[in-house]
Design an enzyme around this catalytic site. Structure first.
Site, PDB file in Angstrom:
ATOM      1  N   ASP A   1       0.826  -1.208   0.000  1.00  0.00           N
ATOM      2  CA  ASP A   1       0.000   0.000   0.000  1.00  0.00           C
ATOM      3  C   ASP A   1       0.860   1.258   0.000  1.00  0.00           C
ATOM      4  O   ASP A   1       0.638   2.183  -0.789  1.00  0.00           O
ATOM      5  CB  ASP A   1      -0.907  -0.015   1.243  1.00  0.00           C
ATOM      6  CG  ASP A   1      -2.343   0.360   0.910  1.00  0.00           C
ATOM      7  OD1 ASP A   1      -2.677   0.373  -0.284  1.00  0.00           O
ATOM      8  OD2 ASP A   1      -3.127   0.630   1.833  1.00  0.00           O
TER       9      ASP A   1
ATOM     10  N   ASP B   1      -8.974  -2.635   2.745  1.00  0.00           N
ATOM     11  CA  ASP B   1      -8.881  -2.012   4.070  1.00  0.00           C
ATOM     12  C   ASP B   1      -9.880  -2.608   5.054  1.00  0.00           C
ATOM     13  O   ASP B   1      -9.805  -2.340   6.258  1.00  0.00           O
ATOM     14  CB  ASP B   1      -9.092  -0.499   3.958  1.00  0.00           C
ATOM     15  CG  ASP B   1      -8.057   0.151   3.057  1.00  0.00           C
ATOM     16  OD1 ASP B   1      -6.907  -0.298   3.066  1.00  0.00           O
ATOM     17  OD2 ASP B   1      -8.415   1.097   2.327  1.00  0.00           O
TER      18      ASP B   1
END
Length: 482
Positions: A333, A393
């Site tokens: 990420d 997420d």
């Protein structure tokens, strides 16, 4: 170069007048726009998108006098257009662009003799303006300040925490059923036929992260083709996930269990209707996915079902695998958000480009929970009218929460790991929103979620003197096989 987002407020000639706002890009070094519509002065819009205004001879004399003029981008510079428009008496210059709105990059010193406001606007918005407001339109420009906090984040928070908590709880219920099946020889065969879980090992975790990296890069370069592949996969996977979630609820209802037999197989009629309903929901979303007024609700429902089914189905065997998965995806990420801008030609991160649709592609990846922004601002019109949270997420920390819940079941620890990790996830989400509000830019949520959940889980295991067992997993991992 300063590229600022603003709003063009357009008003039709009807009674009462119909109004609508559109995105503009302007340069605050050249012109200062008011922050609200209080005491706003409207100017009649003259649509000259048939010309690029590179020469004063392109426009009849007197047509621009005291009007807001919209022309197309062309081979000449913004400065040349502005000087021609000002010399012909225009009060405002709008430059329509068919591609993504760029920054206004001419030098400030060259514009010292230009006094009229200059802004870029999407060509599609000009077309929409004529369709919605008619041919007689009055416009004004303003740039409201960015809101400190958008309350759509509260909805995103509730959806995310609910999905993680429910997914973890569901995984724990499945684990308890597995344990009961092991203890009861008569239930083993039935349970193993029903079992659909997939267990991640450290090797498969690494392979999974590599696949994620490759897929993201391929999406960046071949987005306009692969986006439809992702949409198709999402429709199929979300329909199956919604079916699994609702079937689990229906299975607890002791009514309507009428069955039919076909090819020596028996199936409940209500499950057939449920399958039709879930497929229909996915098809309706696919057809109307670009309808911003309500399609986001259906996408969020399908997305929550997908995340729940993923968290329940994919099992992490131990905390070691959780640390490897969450750690690698955290690096993934951060790299694709913060490092890739130094590599790409346009200086944009690959992650942000793919999320927004590279090169102005109108199709968006359906791998996010999205909620319309509730606070009015230029960013709502220009950038993202929705607050977004990626499925990753939710799913990635959710796998750790699910492992904590299963470990609670295995060790009969009164849900202490599950509750603590769920609270840590909620704290990580709040921290993400705080940083987002302070920095005014998109954040990789895993940067805050991963440390919160991993550290909290580790502290609980250390405090309870169960770290070794928590790290390696229980002796019961995937159930008993004959």
């Amino acid at each position: 170069v300063a590229a600022d987002e603003g709003i063009l407020h357009a008003s039709g000639s009807g009674v009462p007048p119909v109004t609508k706002d559109y995105c503009i890009i302007y340069n605050s070094n050249w012109v200062s726009l008011p922050k609200s519509l209080d005491n706003a002065t409207f100017t009649t819009l003259e649509n000259l998108t048939s010309t690029v205004l590179c020469s004063s001879a392109e426009v009849p004399s007197g047509l621009m006098k005291d009007k807001a003029v919209v022309v197309m981008r062309g081979n000449c510079t913004f400065l040349e257009k502005a000087r021609i428009a000002q010399s012909l008496g225009a009060k405002m210059l709008l430059i329509a662009s068919k591609s993504r709105l760029p920054a206004i990059s001419d030098n400030k010193t060259d514009f010292e003799d230009v006094t009229l406001p200059i802004a870029l606007i999407r060509y599609n918005d000009i077309v929409d303006m004529q369709l919605v407001l008619g041919n007689e339109v009055n416009v004004t420009l303003y740039s409201p300040p960015l809101p400190e906090f958008d309350y759509s984040m509260v909805v995103i928070f509730l959806i995310a925490v609910f999905t993680v908590a429910l997914g973890g709880y569901w995984s724990g219920v499945a684990e308890l059923e597995n344990l009961k099946a092991v203890a009861s020889p008569g239930e083993r065969e039935t349970r193993w036929k029903k079992e659909e879980n997939v267990t991640f090992t450290p090797i498969t975790v690494i392979l999974f992260v590599v696949i994620c990296c490759v897929m993201l890069v391929l999406l960046y370069f071949f987005y306009k083709w692969l986006v439809y592949v992702i949409i198709s996969v999402f429709c199929l996977a979300s329909a199956m996930s919604l079916y699994n979630c609702l079937a689990a609820l229906i299975g607890e209802i002791p009514f309507g269990q009428c069955r039919i037999t076909c090819s020596n197989k028996t199936i409940e009629v209500r499950l057939i209707f449920l399958a039709v309903f879930c497929i229909s929901a996915a098809v309706v979303w696919a057809v109307f996915r670009n309808e911003d007024r309500w399609a986001w609700i259906l996408q969020d429902i399908l997305g929550v079902a997908f995340c729940l089914n993923f968290i329940k189905t994919l099992k992490m065997p131990n905390f070691k695998s959780c640390v490897i998965l969450l750690g690698l995806l955290l690096l993934y990420d951060v790299f694709f958000v913060f490092i890739t801008p130094f590599i790409t030609k346009n200086g944009a991160s690959i992650m942000v480009e793919v999320a927004a649709g590279p090169f102005g592609n109108s199709e968006k990846l359906p791998v996010v929970i999205r909620v319309p922004r509730l606070e009015h601002s230029a960013s709502t019109l220009c950038d993202l009218p929705f607050s977004l949270l990626g499925f990753g997420d939710i799913i990635v920390p959710g796998l750790l929460v699910a492992y904590c819940r299963r470990f609670d079941v295995q060790t009969r620890s009164s849900s202490v790991y599950y509750i603590s990790c769920t609270i840590a996830y909620a704290v990580g989400m709040v921290l993400t929103f705080i940083v987002l509000a302070l920095m005014k830019m998109g954040q990789p949520a895993l940067l805050y979620l991963v440390p919160c959940t991993l550290i909290t889980s580790s502290l609980i295991a250390w405090r309870r003197k169960e770290m070794k067992k928590f790290w390696k997993g229980s002796s019961y991992q995937v159930g008993w096989r004959p």
